[in-house]
Design an enzyme around this catalytic site. Sequence first.
Site, PDB file in Angstrom:
ATOM      1  N   ASP A   1      -3.013   0.788   7.793  1.00 39.63           N
ATOM      2  CA  ASP A   1      -1.742   1.480   7.549  1.00 39.63           C
ATOM      3  C   ASP A   1      -0.663   1.068   8.553  1.00 39.63           C
ATOM      4  O   ASP A   1       0.185   1.873   8.943  1.00 39.63           O
ATOM      5  CB  ASP A   1      -1.947   3.014   7.573  1.00 39.63           C
ATOM      6  CG  ASP A   1      -2.959   3.465   6.534  1.00 39.63           C
ATOM      7  OD1 ASP A   1      -2.955   2.903   5.423  1.00 39.63           O
ATOM      8  OD2 ASP A   1      -3.765   4.374   6.832  1.00 39.63           O
TER       9      ASP A   1
ATOM     10  N   ASN B   1       0.845  -1.199   0.000  1.00 35.53           N
ATOM     11  CA  ASN B   1       0.000   0.000   0.000  1.00 35.53           C
ATOM     12  C   ASN B   1       0.877   1.243   0.000  1.00 35.53           C
ATOM     13  O   ASN B   1       2.001   1.232   0.490  1.00 35.53           O
ATOM     14  CB  ASN B   1      -0.904   0.011   1.242  1.00 35.53           C
ATOM     15  CG  ASN B   1      -1.859   1.189   1.245  1.00 35.53           C
ATOM     16  OD1 ASN B   1      -2.392   1.577   0.200  1.00 35.53           O
ATOM     17  ND2 ASN B   1      -2.079   1.800   2.408  1.00 35.53           N
TER      18      ASN B   1
ATOM     19  N   HIS C   1       0.764   5.128   1.316  1.00 35.72           N
ATOM     20  CA  HIS C   1       0.012   5.984   2.240  1.00 35.72           C
ATOM     21  C   HIS C   1       0.686   7.358   2.319  1.00 35.72           C
ATOM     22  O   HIS C   1       1.903   7.430   2.509  1.00 35.72           O
ATOM     23  CB  HIS C   1      -0.062   5.344   3.631  1.00 35.72           C
ATOM     24  CG  HIS C   1      -0.894   6.140   4.576  1.00 35.72           C
ATOM     25  ND1 HIS C   1      -2.271   6.221   4.465  1.00 35.72           N
ATOM     26  CD2 HIS C   1      -0.546   6.942   5.613  1.00 35.72           C
ATOM     27  CE1 HIS C   1      -2.731   7.022   5.406  1.00 35.72           C
ATOM     28  NE2 HIS C   1      -1.714   7.474   6.120  1.00 35.72           N
TER      29      HIS C   1
ATOM     30  N   SER D   1       4.668   6.928   2.616  1.00 36.25           N
ATOM     31  CA  SER D   1       5.214   5.621   2.995  1.00 36.25           C
ATOM     32  C   SER D   1       4.660   4.546   2.075  1.00 36.25           C
ATOM     33  O   SER D   1       3.490   4.601   1.680  1.00 36.25           O
ATOM     34  CB  SER D   1       4.796   5.250   4.428  1.00 36.25           C
ATOM     35  OG  SER D   1       5.159   6.255   5.343  1.00 36.25           O
TER      36      SER D   1
HETATM   37  C1  GRF Z   1      -2.705   8.884  -3.083  1.00 33.75           C
HETATM   38  O1  GRF Z   1      -2.440  10.122  -2.502  1.00 33.75           O
HETATM   39  C2  GRF Z   1      -2.413   7.780  -2.105  1.00 33.75           C
HETATM   40  O2  GRF Z   1      -1.374   8.075  -1.241  1.00 33.75           O
HETATM   41  C3  GRF Z   1      -3.696   7.667  -1.336  1.00 33.75           C
HETATM   42  O3  GRF Z   1      -4.702   7.903  -2.292  1.00 33.75           O
HETATM   43  C4  GRF Z   1      -4.188   8.743  -3.342  1.00 33.75           C
HETATM   44  C5  GRF Z   1      -4.488   8.054  -4.639  1.00 33.75           C
HETATM   45  O4  GRF Z   1      -4.365   8.885  -5.738  1.00 33.75           O
HETATM   46  N1  GRF Z   1      -3.781   6.393  -0.673  1.00 33.75           N
HETATM   47  P1  GRF Z   1      -4.486   8.311  -7.211  1.00 33.75           P
HETATM   48  O5  GRF Z   1      -5.855   7.661  -7.349  1.00 33.75           O
HETATM   49  O6  GRF Z   1      -3.388   7.333  -7.425  1.00 33.75           O
HETATM   50  O7  GRF Z   1      -4.362   9.506  -8.113  1.00 33.75           O
END
Ligand code: GRF
Length: 186
Positions: A142, A104, A106, A133
């Site tokens: 997370d 994932n 985050h 991260s």
């Molecule tokens: C990213 O900021 C990621 O960190 C979070 O959700 C957002 C996803 O953006 N978990 P995208 O759909 O890849 O443009």
Amino acid sequence: MRKVAIFGSGTGSNFEKIADHPLLKKEISIDLVICDKVGAAVIEKAESRGIKTFVFSAKDYQDKVSYEKDILERVKDCQYIFLAGYMRIISPYFLNNYKGIILNLHPSLLPKYKGKDAIKQAFDNKEKEIGISIHYVNEELDGGDVIAQDKLKVLEEDTLESVTERIHKLEHKLYPETILKIITAN
Ligand code: GRF
């Protein structure tokens, strides 16, 4: 070629960076994009690249295990799942039944600011440095082991929007690079 699935709920900018990364393209084949939001931009981005999608609405299922069973059946042959803006928590049922590796992305310097609106939480808290991260997914939200992080300094003139934009730039670079490292090491 490693078969992978990408899970997203939103714009899919990270999906795009993974799908179009020149070195990753030689190592992974994106078998499927899973999305829980009808109409999310990530779906179109997948389809325009000829990648299969499975779009579902949680409300069409009796409970979380029911839709996760459906997803599991579709991803069981994938060695990796990359969560990229997927807004649902992966349940212990899924984790116990999926044999591959789940990563994932985050937008915080974990273990700080888990959960939703992490960039806003950090910005509102007047952090001088905020970051991102990439971590293994486990049963805690997370909470899995962190694999890679990157960060930026918050400038006096920064707004939540400007910081968010810069955070996305870090994500777009670090996530594909980390995936490449992980898959070539395994
Ligand atoms: C990213 O900021 C990621 O960190 C979070 O959700 C957002 C996803 O953006 N978990 P995208 O759909 O890849 O443009």
